[in-house]
Write a protein that holds these residues in place. Structure first.
Motif, mmCIF file in Angstrom:
data_model
loop_
_atom_site.group_PDB
_atom_site.id
_atom_site.type_symbol
_atom_site.label_atom_id
_atom_site.label_comp_id
_atom_site.label_asym_id
_atom_site.label_seq_id
_atom_site.Cartn_x
_atom_site.Cartn_y
_atom_site.Cartn_z
ATOM 1 N N MET A 118 10.207 0.502 3.553
ATOM 2 C CA MET A 118 10.228 1.524 2.506
ATOM 3 C C MET A 118 11.528 1.445 1.716
ATOM 4 O O MET A 118 11.529 1.513 0.476
ATOM 5 N N ARG A 154 13.833 2.030 -4.137
ATOM 6 C CA ARG A 154 14.419 0.995 -3.296
ATOM 7 C C ARG A 154 15.934 1.168 -3.235
ATOM 8 O O ARG A 154 16.549 1.769 -4.128
ATOM 9 N N TYR A 201 11.637 -2.172 -0.328
ATOM 10 C CA TYR A 201 10.692 -2.349 -1.437
ATOM 11 C C TYR A 201 10.606 -1.112 -2.342
ATOM 12 O O TYR A 201 10.238 -1.229 -3.515
ATOM 13 N N VAL A 242 8.806 2.894 -2.434
ATOM 14 C CA VAL A 242 7.414 3.355 -2.401
ATOM 15 C C VAL A 242 7.211 4.245 -3.620
ATOM 16 O O VAL A 242 7.890 5.273 -3.767
ATOM 17 N N ALA A 243 6.307 3.839 -4.486
ATOM 18 C CA ALA A 243 6.096 4.541 -5.751
ATOM 19 C C ALA A 243 5.820 6.025 -5.529
ATOM 20 O O ALA A 243 4.993 6.398 -4.685
ATOM 21 N N ARG A 249 0.794 -1.233 0.000
ATOM 22 C CA ARG A 249 0.000 0.000 0.000
ATOM 23 C C ARG A 249 0.824 1.279 0.000
ATOM 24 O O ARG A 249 0.268 2.377 -0.075
ATOM 25 N N GLY A 250 2.128 1.160 0.133
ATOM 26 C CA GLY A 250 2.988 2.331 0.036
ATOM 27 C C GLY A 250 2.698 3.421 1.056
ATOM 28 O O GLY A 250 2.637 3.167 2.256
ATOM 29 N N GLU A 251 2.491 4.649 0.593
ATOM 30 C CA GLU A 251 2.352 5.806 1.486
ATOM 31 C C GLU A 251 1.152 5.686 2.415
ATOM 32 O O GLU A 251 1.193 6.181 3.545
#
Length: 435
Positions: A198, A209, A201, A203-204, A45-47
């Motif tokens: 973070m 990374r 992986y 975070v878009a 889910r990132g941010e």
């Protein structure tokens, strides 16, 4: 205050001193189970996940997870002049030592005429540095992580430190100021296991990374590093800080007590161990602790550390046994307070860092000695080193043989390959010379 273990009657016996000397329990495996869902959630889910865990664990959600450049500049501009001078001194000395640590970037060996193997030391491309912000905002850890990475030639450096309610969701101003002094502008207000995830992986739209994660942290940070090792490389699994002091009757009990207290100040789980052949010194140190601890700002935390199972006094028959004990303990920080401190220090094989004599306290190494303070804990100093320039480098061998050089050992390669039942390996050589 400190418990006492008497080993004087066991000199010369085969004893596992590493199991006898007190050490804190640090169950990383149990913590891994708790952080794995967090790491997986950040990956998915990132941010949104960072915001949820920031609210849950740090009780504040930053306006921007990436700290604005203006905040870094402001923190540096608002530094107390004396503090800025201390930061700059620490940076300069760590840079001096790091430059010496770098050594030769390339080693070329001609093993036979026309047969050359070159080892190239290549910096990792991108690193993520973690700086704790819990009981103590460790601005010094910024220096200890960033300076050797820069000296190694790392192209891309990102740093994360927990957001602080007190500072509007930004990391501590001292941490931001040191980042600015070092020219690090990619700084994230992200803490704990979620920061490690973070980095591992990416975070878009926020953070790419990294290849390597370094820096100390609490047990959940350590657990996240263990869980994600393989996806990303790590420096170590650092546990609670520890100090061991090997001392004889010549030691000053005021100094010894003060140094034990200095490391106990870090954390209730911090370990403080005195190894001595002098019962009189042990008693004098106990008396000094009783005087000094109540005078300290963090006396409750220090008292918990010194009275914990991980701390104590170990009485030995002589310095010979004392050396065996501290070598088996393999302390993160080892101080030598003996009549011939340099001579004794030269006999030590296992320690993260060795501090020689009365004028080289551990706190000097924590800040301004020029050495690293990111060191192996939990007995890992018997096989691991502290963070240094080489931690950010990878060795690559470049093999360059001429036709004649390969031909001269072709038969040896074929014989070796046949012995391992890998004939195609040998054929890869022999076919080059087939008529």
């Amino acid at each position: 205050m400190l418990s006492v273990i008497d080993l004087r009657g066991s000199a010369g016996e085969r004893i596992d001193y590493a199991a006898v000397v007190p050490r804190a329990g640090f169950d990383v495996a149990a913590a891994v189970e708790r952080v794995l869902p967090i790491c997986d959630d950040v990956a998915a889910r990132g941010e949104a996940a960072l915001a949820e865990y920031s609210e849950r664990f740090d009780h504040v959600v930053p306006e921007h997870f990436r700290v604005p450049a203006s905040a870094l500049e402001r923190a540096a501009a608002e530094l107390d002049p004396d503090l800025r001078k201390a930061f700059e001194l620490s940076i300069a000395r760590r840079r001096t030592v790091s430059a010496a640590e770098l050594g030769e970037a390339e080693v070329r060996v001609e093993v036979a005429p026309g047969a050359v193997v070159t080892q190239r030391m290549i910096p990792v491309n991108r690193v993520g540095l973690y700086v704790p912000g819990g009981l103590a905002p460790l601005a010094s850890s910024v220096i200890m992580n960033v300076v050797p990475a820069q000296a190694a030639g790392v192209r891309s450096i990102a740093l994360a430190s927990p957001p602080q309610q007190e500072f509007g969701g930004l990391p501590h101003p001292s941490i931001l100021a040191v980042c600015h002094l070092l020219g690090v502008d990619e700084v994230y207000a992200v803490g704990g296991a979620q920061a490690i995830a973070m980095f591992a992986y990416g975070v878009a739209g926020l953070c790419d990374r990294v290849d390597l994660v370094t820096g100390p942290g609490n047990i959940y940070v350590v657990a996240a590093k263990r869980a994600l090792k393989g996806r990303v490389n790590i420096d170590s699994e650092a546990g609670p800080t520890e100090i061991a002091i090997l001392a004889d009757a010549s030691a000053n009990p005021v100094h010894v007590a003060a140094d034990l207290i200095s490391q106990a100040e870090h954390d209730p789980l911090a370990a403080a161990v005195l190894v001595t052949d002098s019962e009189e010194l042990a008693e004098a140190v106990q008396a000094e602790l009783a005087l000094q601890v109540p005078q300290t700002k963090h006396s409750e935390r220090i008292g918990q550390s010194l009275s914990g199972e991980q701390s104590g006094i170990v009485l030995v028959a002589d310095l010979e046994q004392g050396v065996e004990v501290v070598d088996a303990y393999a302390a993160e920080h080892l101080e030598i307070h003996t009549a011939d401190a340099a001579g004794v220090a030269a006999r030590i094989r296992n320690a993260g860092a060795i501090f020689v004599g009365a004028w080289s306290p551990v706190s000097l190494g924590d800040y301004a000695a020029g050495s690293t303070h990111v060191l192996p804990t939990g007995g890992c100093a018997c096989h691991s080193s502290g963070l240094n320039v080489k931690s950010f480098l990878k060795a690559v061998h470049v093999i360059d043989y001429s036709r004649e050089a390969l031909e001269s050992i072709a038969r040896d390669v074929e014989v070796f390959a046949d012995a391992e039942d890998l004939p195609a390996h040998g054929a890869a050589v022999s076919r080059r010379f087939a008529t």
